[in-house]
Design an enzyme around this catalytic site. Structure first.
Site, PDB file in Angstrom:
ATOM      1  N   ARG A  19     -30.314  61.496  -3.000  1.00 35.54           N
ATOM      2  CA  ARG A  19     -31.686  61.550  -1.659  1.00 35.54           C
ATOM      3  C   ARG A  19     -32.274  60.639  -1.462  1.00 35.54           C
ATOM      4  NH1 ARG A  19     -36.566  61.735  -0.232  1.00 35.54           N
ATOM      5  NH2 ARG A  19     -37.406  61.461  -2.785  1.00 35.54           N
ATOM      6  N   ASP A  20     -33.337  59.966  -2.342  1.00 30.90           N
ATOM      7  CA  ASP A  20     -34.033  58.935  -0.974  1.00 30.90           C
ATOM      8  C   ASP A  20     -33.146  58.136  -0.729  1.00 30.90           C
ATOM      9  OD1 ASP A  20     -36.105  57.157  -0.620  1.00 30.90           O
ATOM     10  OD2 ASP A  20     -37.291  57.552  -2.710  1.00 30.90           O
ATOM     11  N   HIS A 212     -42.707  56.856  -8.935  1.00 33.40           N
ATOM     12  CA  HIS A 212     -41.582  56.577  -8.020  1.00 33.40           C
ATOM     13  C   HIS A 212     -41.607  55.579  -7.585  1.00 33.40           C
ATOM     14  CE1 HIS A 212     -38.695  58.135  -5.252  1.00 33.40           C
ATOM     15  NE2 HIS A 212     -39.643  57.367  -4.454  1.00 33.40           N
ATOM     16  N   HIS A 214     -40.636  51.441  -4.917  1.00 32.06           N
ATOM     17  CA  HIS A 214     -39.768  51.201  -4.274  1.00 32.06           C
ATOM     18  C   HIS A 214     -39.936  49.944  -4.041  1.00 32.06           C
ATOM     19  CE1 HIS A 214     -37.604  54.109  -1.724  1.00 32.06           C
ATOM     20  NE2 HIS A 214     -38.787  54.633  -2.317  1.00 32.06           N
ATOM     21  N   CYS A 245     -38.249  55.738   3.034  1.00 29.94           N
ATOM     22  CA  CYS A 245     -38.335  56.795   4.048  1.00 29.94           C
ATOM     23  C   CYS A 245     -38.293  57.021   4.873  1.00 29.94           C
ATOM     24  CB  CYS A 245     -39.526  57.765   3.056  1.00 29.94           C
ATOM     25  SG  CYS A 245     -40.292  58.974   4.239  1.00 29.94           S
ATOM     26  N   ASN A 254     -35.423  51.978  -3.577  1.00 26.03           N
ATOM     27  CA  ASN A 254     -35.911  51.788  -4.605  1.00 26.03           C
ATOM     28  C   ASN A 254     -35.654  51.199  -5.266  1.00 26.03           C
ATOM     29  OD1 ASN A 254     -35.575  54.957  -3.476  1.00 26.03           O
ATOM     30  ND2 ASN A 254     -36.735  55.963  -4.402  1.00 26.03           N
TER      31      ASN A 254
HETATM   32  N1  COA Z   1     -33.989  73.246   5.996  1.00 27.76           N
HETATM   33  C1  COA Z   1     -33.167  73.544   7.208  1.00 27.76           C
HETATM   34  N2  COA Z   1     -33.673  73.865   8.229  1.00 27.76           N
HETATM   35  C2  COA Z   1     -35.036  73.981   8.898  1.00 27.76           C
HETATM   36  C3  COA Z   1     -36.245  73.561   7.787  1.00 27.76           C
HETATM   37  C4  COA Z   1     -35.376  73.166   6.273  1.00 27.76           C
HETATM   38  N3  COA Z   1     -35.669  73.385   5.000  1.00 27.76           N
HETATM   39  N4  COA Z   1     -37.244  73.761   8.072  1.00 27.76           N
HETATM   40  C5  COA Z   1     -37.832  73.941   9.194  1.00 27.76           C
HETATM   41  N5  COA Z   1     -35.947  73.892   9.831  1.00 27.76           N
HETATM   42  C6  COA Z   1     -35.540  73.752  10.936  1.00 27.76           C
HETATM   43  C7  COA Z   1     -36.472  75.153  11.831  1.00 27.76           C
HETATM   44  O1  COA Z   1     -35.802  76.490  11.399  1.00 27.76           O
HETATM   45  C8  COA Z   1     -36.236  74.769  13.662  1.00 27.76           C
HETATM   46  O2  COA Z   1     -34.870  74.866  13.958  1.00 27.76           O
HETATM   47  P1  COA Z   1     -34.773  75.391  15.161  1.00 27.76           P
HETATM   48  O3  COA Z   1     -35.167  74.293  15.958  1.00 27.76           O
HETATM   49  O4  COA Z   1     -32.919  74.759  15.169  1.00 27.76           O
HETATM   50  O5  COA Z   1     -34.948  76.375  15.375  1.00 27.76           O
HETATM   51  C9  COA Z   1     -36.159  73.629  13.351  1.00 27.76           C
HETATM   52  O6  COA Z   1     -36.203  72.982  11.634  1.00 27.76           O
HETATM   53  C10 COA Z   1     -38.682  72.925  13.247  1.00 27.76           C
HETATM   54  O7  COA Z   1     -38.612  74.092  12.395  1.00 27.76           O
HETATM   55  P2  COA Z   1     -40.469  73.610  12.424  1.00 27.76           P
HETATM   56  O8  COA Z   1     -40.495  74.440  10.917  1.00 27.76           O
HETATM   57  O9  COA Z   1     -40.955  73.350  13.557  1.00 27.76           O
HETATM   58  O10 COA Z   1     -40.227  72.160  11.642  1.00 27.76           O
HETATM   59  P3  COA Z   1     -41.098  70.442  12.122  1.00 27.76           P
HETATM   60  O11 COA Z   1     -39.986  70.079  13.286  1.00 27.76           O
HETATM   61  O12 COA Z   1     -42.398  70.905  12.125  1.00 27.76           O
HETATM   62  O13 COA Z   1     -40.707  69.754  11.108  1.00 27.76           O
HETATM   63  C11 COA Z   1     -39.984  69.430   8.971  1.00 27.76           C
HETATM   64  C12 COA Z   1     -40.989  70.226   9.753  1.00 27.76           C
HETATM   65  C13 COA Z   1     -40.767  69.804   7.259  1.00 27.76           C
HETATM   66  C14 COA Z   1     -39.351  71.108   8.375  1.00 27.76           C
HETATM   67  C15 COA Z   1     -39.765  67.871   8.688  1.00 27.76           C
HETATM   68  O14 COA Z   1     -40.058  67.487   9.492  1.00 27.76           O
HETATM   69  C16 COA Z   1     -38.442  68.098   7.908  1.00 27.76           C
HETATM   70  O15 COA Z   1     -37.430  68.111   7.319  1.00 27.76           O
HETATM   71  N6  COA Z   1     -39.022  66.669   7.197  1.00 27.76           N
HETATM   72  C17 COA Z   1     -38.616  65.842   6.420  1.00 27.76           C
HETATM   73  C18 COA Z   1     -38.478  64.226   5.696  1.00 27.76           C
HETATM   74  C19 COA Z   1     -38.096  64.122   5.154  1.00 27.76           C
HETATM   75  O16 COA Z   1     -36.900  64.652   4.363  1.00 27.76           O
HETATM   76  N7  COA Z   1     -38.556  62.927   5.102  1.00 27.76           N
HETATM   77  C20 COA Z   1     -37.776  61.819   3.665  1.00 27.76           C
HETATM   78  C21 COA Z   1     -38.310  62.780   2.374  1.00 27.76           C
HETATM   79  S1  COA Z   1     -40.535  62.481   1.692  1.00 27.76           S
HETATM   80 ZN    ZN Z   2     -38.619  57.135  -2.355  1.00 31.42          ZN
END
Ligand code: COA
Ligand code: ZN
Length: 331
Positions: A19-20, A212, A214, A245, A254
């Site tokens: 994942r990370d 956790h 890094h 990240c 990590n």
């Molecule tokens: N799984 C799949 N798709 C997702 C989702 C999820 N958990 N959450 C949102 N989406 C999709 C929406 O359906 C939308 O799709 P579309 O554009 O095709 O309609 C799009 O993503 C944007 O959705 P929205 O609710 O507006 O989210 P956002 O753009 O504000 O993003 C997060 C918010 C949280 C979903 C996004 O920033 C994210 O996934 N971040 C993870 C970052 C990460 O993993 N960082 C490292 C680990 S700490």
């Molecule tokens: Zn981390």
């Protein structure tokens, strides 16, 4: 406890490399390779494996195959297969794919929370509350990972009071079984780690705390030892020391699973890990991600992986002996 003598004390290792680690790689690791690697990790003795993340595939394309991976791995009894979840959509996907636990995530820093999750911390907290309700309905435990608990790369120090207040809300308002204190960009240092760890364990003795770290500034192992000294027994680490990240500037790998296990075993702790199997799994990584990993153990071997003597060793020794007894050489 004397930190220098582990006395077989159990330390629980939790693998986060798939994942990370993979979330920060430029190369997409093929789904079948992810599954094979997780199956290998299942046989190393890890207490928990963070298999993947159910996040937006636009945000983290490297983990767009989360469902297939979580569904198709072979589950080993006793191993907890968890997945990172940022919102309700992610929770529905993870529950559907049969995660054993949901690892919710938000940041102690407003800047990092907005950059990473596009929400204010309060919005994230409310989303996590809804996620926890879903998890409860599905009978699944919840862990919450608090990013930037030891500092934010954009804001600097995060007050301890802020970290403790989010931790309190996770445990008391959301009912999280566990909380992971994440040092997202390697800003933690041993004294700070010992203080925060001790405060959390003292205040919530029945919660499951994970640390956790890094290794961004080379303090990873020192921080693990400081946390153990303060009473912690659970650590995230990544195979090969990959990770980071993508939404935290300056993030890097990590702490490396095999380095931590190697060190802790030498100190007499019981990690439950088969180090040979773990190193073998780590050696599979470079071809998958297209570059070497930071692992010092893969580079140097274990402490007692010995090297052959020099080819002319017998002659060197004979010459040395002759210096003591020249007659022996003449005879
Ligand atoms: N799984 C799949 N798709 C997702 C989702 C999820 N958990 N959450 C949102 N989406 C999709 C929406 O359906 C939308 O799709 P579309 O554009 O095709 O309609 C799009 O993503 C944007 O959705 P929205 O609710 O507006 O989210 P956002 O753009 O504000 O993003 C997060 C918010 C949280 C979903 C996004 O920033 C994210 O996934 N971040 C993870 C970052 C990460 O993993 N960082 C490292 C680990 S700490
Ligand atoms: Zn981390």
């Amino acid at each position: 406890m004397n930190i220098w003598n582990g006395e077989h004390r159990r330390i629980y290792m939790q693998e986060v490399g798939t994942r990370d680690g993979f979330q920060s790689e430029g190369t997409f690791v093929e789904t079948r390779d992810k599954i094979a690697l997780i199956d290998a990790l299942s046989n190393t003795g890890m207490a928990k494996i963070e298999v993947t993340a159910f996040v937006s595939p636009q945000a983290i394309p490297a983990l767009r195959d989360a469902e297939i991976v979580l569904r198709e791995i072979q589950r080993k009894p006793g191993v907890v297969y968890t997945a990172l979840v940022p919102n309700v959509r992610g929770a529905e996907r993870a529950i559907d794919a049969r995660a054993d636990e949901l690892n919710l995530v938000m940041s102690a820093s407003e800047s990092h929370n907005l950059s990473n999750l596009r929400m204010t911390r309060e919005q994230s907290f409310n989303a996590l509350k809804q996620v926890a309700t879903l998890a409860r309905g599905a009978g699944l435990p919840v862990n919450i990972s608090l990013s930037c608990a030891f500092g934010c790369p954009m804001e600097g120090d995060v007050p301890v009071s802020t970290v403790l207040e989010w931790t309190r809300r996770f445990i008391e308002e959301i009912g999280a079984r566990g909380v992971t204190l994440c040092d997202t960009t390697g800003m933690a240092y041993p004294r700070q780690v010992a203080d925060l760890t001790a405060q959390c364990i003292k205040r919530w003795p029945h919660s499951e705390f994970t640390l956790h770290f890094h290794n961004t500034r080379g303090m990873g192992l020192a921080n693990v030892l400081a946390a153990i000294d303060a009473g912690a027994d659970r650590f995230d680490a990544s195979l090969g020391g990959i990770g980071g990240c993508p939404y935290a500037p300056g993030a890097s790998g990590n702490v490396c699973s095999e380095e931590i296990v190697h060190a802790l075993e030498l100190m007499g702790f019981d990690t439950g890990i088969d180090l040979d199997a773990l190193i073998a799994a780590s050696k599979c990584l470079p071809p998958l991600i297209g570059h070497d990993t930071p692992s010092q153990i893969v580079k140097a071997g274990r402490r007692l992986d010995l090297h052959p003597l020099p080819a002319d060793f017998a002659a060197i020794r004979e010459r040395a002996w002759q210096r003591d007894s020249p007659e022996r050489a003449r005879g």
